[in-house]
Design a protein around this motif. Structure first.
Motif, PDB file in Angstrom:
ATOM      1  N   ASN A   1       0.834  -1.207   0.000  1.00  0.00           N
ATOM      2  CA  ASN A   1       0.000   0.000   0.000  1.00  0.00           C
ATOM      3  C   ASN A   1       0.866   1.253   0.000  1.00  0.00           C
ATOM      4  O   ASN A   1       0.565   2.237  -0.693  1.00  0.00           O
ATOM      5  CB  ASN A   1      -0.907   0.026   1.234  1.00  0.00           C
ATOM      6  CG  ASN A   1      -2.022  -0.996   1.152  1.00  0.00           C
ATOM      7  OD1 ASN A   1      -2.584  -1.234   0.088  1.00  0.00           O
ATOM      8  ND2 ASN A   1      -2.341  -1.618   2.285  1.00  0.00           N
TER       9      ASN A   1
ATOM     10  N   HIS B   1      -7.755   5.741  -7.515  1.00  0.00           N
ATOM     11  CA  HIS B   1      -7.014   5.013  -6.464  1.00  0.00           C
ATOM     12  C   HIS B   1      -7.650   3.643  -6.354  1.00  0.00           C
ATOM     13  O   HIS B   1      -8.745   3.417  -6.894  1.00  0.00           O
ATOM     14  CB  HIS B   1      -7.085   5.778  -5.130  1.00  0.00           C
ATOM     15  CG  HIS B   1      -8.476   6.141  -4.729  1.00  0.00           C
ATOM     16  ND1 HIS B   1      -9.390   5.220  -4.256  1.00  0.00           N
ATOM     17  CD2 HIS B   1      -9.136   7.327  -4.781  1.00  0.00           C
ATOM     18  CE1 HIS B   1     -10.539   5.828  -4.012  1.00  0.00           C
ATOM     19  NE2 HIS B   1     -10.425   7.105  -4.331  1.00  0.00           N
TER      20      HIS B   1
ATOM     21  N   PHE C   1     -12.032   0.792  -2.590  1.00  0.00           N
ATOM     22  CA  PHE C   1     -12.231   0.790  -1.125  1.00  0.00           C
ATOM     23  C   PHE C   1     -11.233   1.692  -0.377  1.00  0.00           C
ATOM     24  O   PHE C   1     -11.264   1.749   0.836  1.00  0.00           O
ATOM     25  CB  PHE C   1     -12.240  -0.636  -0.534  1.00  0.00           C
ATOM     26  CG  PHE C   1     -13.230  -1.560  -1.201  1.00  0.00           C
ATOM     27  CD1 PHE C   1     -14.584  -1.252  -1.240  1.00  0.00           C
ATOM     28  CD2 PHE C   1     -12.806  -2.737  -1.823  1.00  0.00           C
ATOM     29  CE1 PHE C   1     -15.511  -2.104  -1.864  1.00  0.00           C
ATOM     30  CE2 PHE C   1     -13.724  -3.580  -2.456  1.00  0.00           C
ATOM     31  CZ  PHE C   1     -15.068  -3.272  -2.474  1.00  0.00           C
ATOM     32  N   TRP C   2     -10.332   2.387  -1.081  1.00  0.00           N
ATOM     33  CA  TRP C   2      -9.505   3.408  -0.440  1.00  0.00           C
ATOM     34  C   TRP C   2     -10.345   4.682  -0.310  1.00  0.00           C
ATOM     35  O   TRP C   2     -11.148   5.008  -1.193  1.00  0.00           O
ATOM     36  CB  TRP C   2      -8.269   3.751  -1.279  1.00  0.00           C
ATOM     37  CG  TRP C   2      -7.150   2.750  -1.228  1.00  0.00           C
ATOM     38  CD1 TRP C   2      -7.231   1.420  -0.969  1.00  0.00           C
ATOM     39  CD2 TRP C   2      -5.762   3.028  -1.490  1.00  0.00           C
ATOM     40  NE1 TRP C   2      -5.979   0.845  -1.049  1.00  0.00           N
ATOM     41  CE2 TRP C   2      -5.062   1.806  -1.361  1.00  0.00           C
ATOM     42  CE3 TRP C   2      -5.035   4.191  -1.815  1.00  0.00           C
ATOM     43  CZ2 TRP C   2      -3.672   1.718  -1.549  1.00  0.00           C
ATOM     44  CZ3 TRP C   2      -3.658   4.089  -2.007  1.00  0.00           C
ATOM     45  CH2 TRP C   2      -2.982   2.869  -1.861  1.00  0.00           C
TER      46      TRP C   2
ATOM     47  N   TRP D   1      -4.628   8.144   3.858  1.00  0.00           N
ATOM     48  CA  TRP D   1      -5.664   7.264   3.309  1.00  0.00           C
ATOM     49  C   TRP D   1      -6.322   6.441   4.402  1.00  0.00           C
ATOM     50  O   TRP D   1      -5.646   5.959   5.310  1.00  0.00           O
ATOM     51  CB  TRP D   1      -5.058   6.284   2.292  1.00  0.00           C
ATOM     52  CG  TRP D   1      -4.518   6.925   1.067  1.00  0.00           C
ATOM     53  CD1 TRP D   1      -3.218   7.273   0.830  1.00  0.00           C
ATOM     54  CD2 TRP D   1      -5.265   7.291  -0.109  1.00  0.00           C
ATOM     55  NE1 TRP D   1      -3.099   7.834  -0.415  1.00  0.00           N
ATOM     56  CE2 TRP D   1      -4.340   7.853  -1.015  1.00  0.00           C
ATOM     57  CE3 TRP D   1      -6.608   7.202  -0.474  1.00  0.00           C
ATOM     58  CZ2 TRP D   1      -4.728   8.327  -2.276  1.00  0.00           C
ATOM     59  CZ3 TRP D   1      -6.982   7.665  -1.720  1.00  0.00           C
ATOM     60  CH2 TRP D   1      -6.047   8.224  -2.602  1.00  0.00           C
TER      61      TRP D   1
ATOM     62  N   ARG E   1      -9.242   3.063   4.565  1.00  0.00           N
ATOM     63  CA  ARG E   1      -9.851   2.083   3.667  1.00  0.00           C
ATOM     64  C   ARG E   1     -11.041   1.458   4.367  1.00  0.00           C
ATOM     65  O   ARG E   1     -11.046   1.319   5.601  1.00  0.00           O
ATOM     66  CB  ARG E   1      -8.858   1.008   3.251  1.00  0.00           C
ATOM     67  CG  ARG E   1      -8.403   0.142   4.409  1.00  0.00           C
ATOM     68  CD  ARG E   1      -7.580  -1.041   3.932  1.00  0.00           C
ATOM     69  NE  ARG E   1      -7.111  -1.825   5.079  1.00  0.00           N
ATOM     70  CZ  ARG E   1      -6.291  -2.850   4.978  1.00  0.00           C
ATOM     71  NH1 ARG E   1      -5.841  -3.227   3.800  1.00  0.00           N
ATOM     72  NH2 ARG E   1      -5.915  -3.514   6.060  1.00  0.00           N
ATOM     73  N   ARG E   2     -12.045   1.093   3.568  1.00  0.00           N
ATOM     74  CA  ARG E   2     -13.154   0.325   4.134  1.00  0.00           C
ATOM     75  C   ARG E   2     -12.834  -1.140   4.017  1.00  0.00           C
ATOM     76  O   ARG E   2     -12.431  -1.613   2.956  1.00  0.00           O
ATOM     77  CB  ARG E   2     -14.470   0.625   3.418  1.00  0.00           C
ATOM     78  CG  ARG E   2     -15.634  -0.167   4.031  1.00  0.00           C
ATOM     79  CD  ARG E   2     -16.986   0.256   3.498  1.00  0.00           C
ATOM     80  NE  ARG E   2     -17.234  -0.146   2.126  1.00  0.00           N
ATOM     81  CZ  ARG E   2     -17.536  -1.404   1.748  1.00  0.00           C
ATOM     82  NH1 ARG E   2     -17.572  -2.383   2.650  1.00  0.00           N
ATOM     83  NH2 ARG E   2     -17.760  -1.669   0.491  1.00  0.00           N
ATOM     84  N   ARG E   3     -12.985  -1.855   5.132  1.00  0.00           N
ATOM     85  CA  ARG E   3     -12.815  -3.299   5.161  1.00  0.00           C
ATOM     86  C   ARG E   3     -14.102  -3.873   5.709  1.00  0.00           C
ATOM     87  O   ARG E   3     -14.425  -3.644   6.880  1.00  0.00           O
ATOM     88  CB  ARG E   3     -11.664  -3.676   6.095  1.00  0.00           C
ATOM     89  CG  ARG E   3     -10.318  -3.161   5.637  1.00  0.00           C
ATOM     90  CD  ARG E   3      -9.683  -4.098   4.645  1.00  0.00           C
ATOM     91  NE  ARG E   3      -9.430  -5.392   5.237  1.00  0.00           N
ATOM     92  CZ  ARG E   3      -9.565  -6.560   4.587  1.00  0.00           C
ATOM     93  NH1 ARG E   3      -9.964  -6.574   3.345  1.00  0.00           N
ATOM     94  NH2 ARG E   3      -9.300  -7.686   5.184  1.00  0.00           N
TER      95      ARG E   3
ATOM     96  N   LEU F   1      -5.100   3.110   6.340  1.00  0.00           N
ATOM     97  CA  LEU F   1      -4.497   2.185   5.378  1.00  0.00           C
ATOM     98  C   LEU F   1      -3.107   1.773   5.876  1.00  0.00           C
ATOM     99  O   LEU F   1      -2.245   2.639   6.054  1.00  0.00           O
ATOM    100  CB  LEU F   1      -4.375   2.887   4.021  1.00  0.00           C
ATOM    101  CG  LEU F   1      -3.802   2.067   2.881  1.00  0.00           C
ATOM    102  CD1 LEU F   1      -4.820   1.046   2.376  1.00  0.00           C
ATOM    103  CD2 LEU F   1      -3.361   2.983   1.741  1.00  0.00           C
TER     104      LEU F   1
ATOM    105  N   HIS G   1      -7.238  -5.007  -4.164  1.00  0.00           N
ATOM    106  CA  HIS G   1      -8.313  -4.291  -4.857  1.00  0.00           C
ATOM    107  C   HIS G   1      -7.784  -3.338  -5.923  1.00  0.00           C
ATOM    108  O   HIS G   1      -8.284  -2.224  -6.074  1.00  0.00           O
ATOM    109  CB  HIS G   1      -9.217  -3.556  -3.859  1.00  0.00           C
ATOM    110  CG  HIS G   1      -9.880  -4.495  -2.892  1.00  0.00           C
ATOM    111  ND1 HIS G   1     -10.613  -5.582  -3.315  1.00  0.00           N
ATOM    112  CD2 HIS G   1      -9.895  -4.536  -1.526  1.00  0.00           C
ATOM    113  CE1 HIS G   1     -11.066  -6.242  -2.247  1.00  0.00           C
ATOM    114  NE2 HIS G   1     -10.634  -5.645  -1.157  1.00  0.00           N
TER     115      HIS G   1
END
Ligand code: AVJ
Ligand code: FE
Length: 434
Positions: free
Chosen positions: A218, A251, A254-255, A263, A265-267, A274, A282
Motif C-alpha cells: 500500500n 485510487h 475501497f480506499w 488514506w 480504507r473500508r474493510r 491504510l 483491490h
C-alpha cells in the motif's frame, strides 16, 4: 501403477468437505435473511444463491454422477446454473429461501457422506481415481466461499465485522529484487486434485529475469497515486487509461482519501487507516500494469511466476517452500485472518532463492492471458475453464488470504477481466535481466 500408489483420499475428502462447510457456517451465521437475499453489487450473486449453487454442484457430481438417486430435478439445476442467469438477475429467480438453502446443502452432504461408504479407496470409477471428483467439489465450495468474502466486502447494508485470527508479527523483510536464473521449468500439474486448466504438467524454457522479493505494498502504491500516476497516460495501457477516465478511478477500490494525503480504507463493515506495509489489494490488472511501468518494471508472465515458485525443472516444488501443504507459519490462507498480512510476515513461506509471499495474502496479477496448456482436455465440463480461454482474461497466481489451502498451489490458475478490482488481488513486479 496408480492403484499400487493410491493415496487414502476418502479421509481427505471428508476432511476437506467438512472444513469448507464449517467455514461457510462461520461466515454466514448471524447474518439476517434480508442481507442473504440482497444484491450487494451487480457483479455478485446474492449470498444465498452461492449456498444452494455449491450444494447443487455437489448433488450433481458426488451423488448423481456417482449413481446415487437425485434429490432435485433439472429445472432446479437451471436456477443454480451459473451460465443460465447473469449474477445481477439471480435475485429475481424463484430461489430457495435462506433457511431452505442451508437445509438443502445439509441434506446433500448427509447423502454424500453415506454414498461415499460404497466406494473402495482404489475404486476404478474414472471420476474417483485419486478421489478427484471429491477434490473438485471441495475446491469448488472453497472458491465460492472466497467469492462470498468478495460479496461481503461490497456489502454496506450491514456492519459485518467477523472475529479475525491474529496474524504473525512481520519479521525480517528482505528487500528489492532477486535475479532468478533461467532454464527449464515444470509448469502445471498432473495431480488428481488439479483442475483441467493446470493439466498436463509440461516443460517450458524461461529466460533469467529479476523479480521483486515482495508484492507491491500500500505504501509503495500510494507514492504512485500521490505522484499523479492516475493522471499520466504514459504509464497506462490505452484501454485501461480510457476506462479509468470514464469511470473516474483515481485510487484502488475501497480506499478513502483524507485531507493531507493520508488514506483510510473500508474493510467489510469498518473503516481503518491504510496500513503501509500490507500488499496492495483491490487493484485491477490495468492499475497493476500501470504501476509496474511507472516503476520501470513490468508484470511477470505466468511462466515466470511459476518459475519463481517452483524452481527449475530438476527440483520442482508444489509450493514455494517445498512439497508440504501450507501451515499457518508459511502462508496467510483460509479466510480467518480477514485480510492480508504485512509483507515479510512468513519467512518459512519464502522460496530458497528469497522470493516471499508468493502464496496467500493477495492474488498476483500476471501479464499472461488465459489459455489451455499444450494438450489441454476439458474435465469434467467445458464451462469450468475452456469457455474462458482467449485474450479477454488475465491469469492470477498464488491465492489470497481468502483462498483455502485446498485450492492453492504453484500450478493453480485464477483468471479475471483486466478491469476487475473487487477480487483480493495485488501484484509484484519483474524486470528483464540486462
Ligand atoms: C476460478 C474464480 C474464475 O468464480 O468464476 C466457481 C471459480 N468456477 N464455480 C469463478 C468457479 C465455477 C471461477 N474462478
Ligand atoms: Fe460455481
Amino acid at each position: 501403477v496408480a492403484r499400487a500408489r493410491a493415496l487414502p483420499w476418502k479421509a481427505r475428502a471428508v476432511e476437506e468437505l467438512t472444513a469448507a462447510r464449517a467455514r461457510m457456517r462461520r461466515m454466514l451465521e448471524g447474518l439476517p435473511g434480508s442481507v442473504l437475499v440482497q444484491q450487494h453489487s451487480p457483479l455478485m450473486s446474492p449470498l444465498f444463491w452461492d449456498v444452494a449453487h455449491v450444494a447443487n454442484q455437489e448433488e450433481q457430481w458426488l451423488l448423481r454422477a456417482l449413481g446415487a438417486p437425485a434429490l432435485t430435478t433439472a429445472d432446479f439445476d437451471a436456477l443454480y446454473d451459473a451460465f443460465r442467469h447473469p449474477r445481477a438477475t439471480r435475485c429475481q429467480l424463484p430461489l430457495l429461501p435462506p433457511a431452505q438453502a442451508f437445509a438443502y446443502a445439509a441434506r446433500v452432504r448427509e447423502a454424500v457422506l453415506e454414498h461415499l461408504q460404497r466406494f473402495p479407496e482404489d475404486s476404478d470409477v474414472p471420476l474417483l481415481r485419486g478421489g478427484l471428483v471429491f477434490g473438485l467439489v471441495a475446491q469448488h465450495e472453497q472458491q465460492h466461499l472466497e467469492t462470498l468474502c468478495a460479496t461481503l466486502q461490497w456489502m454496506t447494508s450491514h456492519a459485518y465485522r467477523p472475529a479475525a485470527r491474529p496474524r504473525p508479527r512481520p519479521g525480517r523483510a528482505a528487500q528489492g529484487e532477486v535475479y532468478l536464473p533461467g532454464g527449464l521449468v515444470r509448469l502445471g500439474s498432473d495431480s488428481p486434485w488439479a483442475y483441467d486448466n493446470e493439466r498436463p504438467a509440461h516443460l517450458v524454457r524461461v529466460p533469467g529475469f529479476l523479480l521483486d522479493a515482495h508484492p507491491v505494498t500500500n505504501g509503495d502504491y500510494a507514492v504512485f497515486v500521490a505522484s499523479g500516476g492516475y493522471e499520466d497516460a504514459r504509464w497506462w495501457d490505452p484501454q485501461g487509461y480510457a476506462w479509468i477516465r470514464e469511470q473516474g478511478v483515481r485510487h484502488p477500490l475501497f480506499w478513502i482519501p483524507q485531507a493531507g494525503g493520508a488514506w483510510l480504507r473500508r474493510r467489510f463493515g469498518w473503516v481503518e487507516p491504510l496500513p503501509a506495509d500490507e500488499p496492495v489489494q483491490h487493484v485491477c490488472w490495468y492499475e497493476a500494469d500501470a504501476y509496474a511501468r511507472w516503476a520501470g518494471k513490468r508484470l511477470p508472465t505466468e511462466a515466470e511466476w511459476e518459475r519463481a515458485a517452483s524452481g527449475l525443472a530438476g527440483a520442482s516444488r508444489v509450493f514455494p517452500w517445498g512439497d508440504t501443504p501450507a501451515g499457518r507459519e508459511r502462508a496467510n490462507l483460509g479466510g480467518d485472518t480477514w485480510g492480508p498480512s504485512p509483507v515479510g510476515s512468513y519467512p518459512a513461506g519464502a522460496t530458497p532463492e528469497g522470493i516471499w509471499g508468493l502464496i496467500g495474502d493477495v492474488w498476483e496479477w500476471t501479464s499472461s492471458t488465459f489459455h489451455g496448456h499444450p494438450g489441454f482436455v476439458a474435465f469434467p465440463y467445458r464451462e469450468y475453464s475452456e469457455v474462458f480461454f482467449g485474450t479477454e482474461y488475465r491469469v492470477l497466481k498464488g491465492g489470497a488470504w481468502a483462498s483455502a489451502p485446498v485450492a492453492v498451489r504453484n500450478s493453480f490458475r485464477n483468471w479475471d477481466y483486466p478491469i476487475r478490482r473487487h477480487i483480493f488481488a495485488g501484484f509484484r513486479c519483474a524486470r528483464d535481466a540486462r
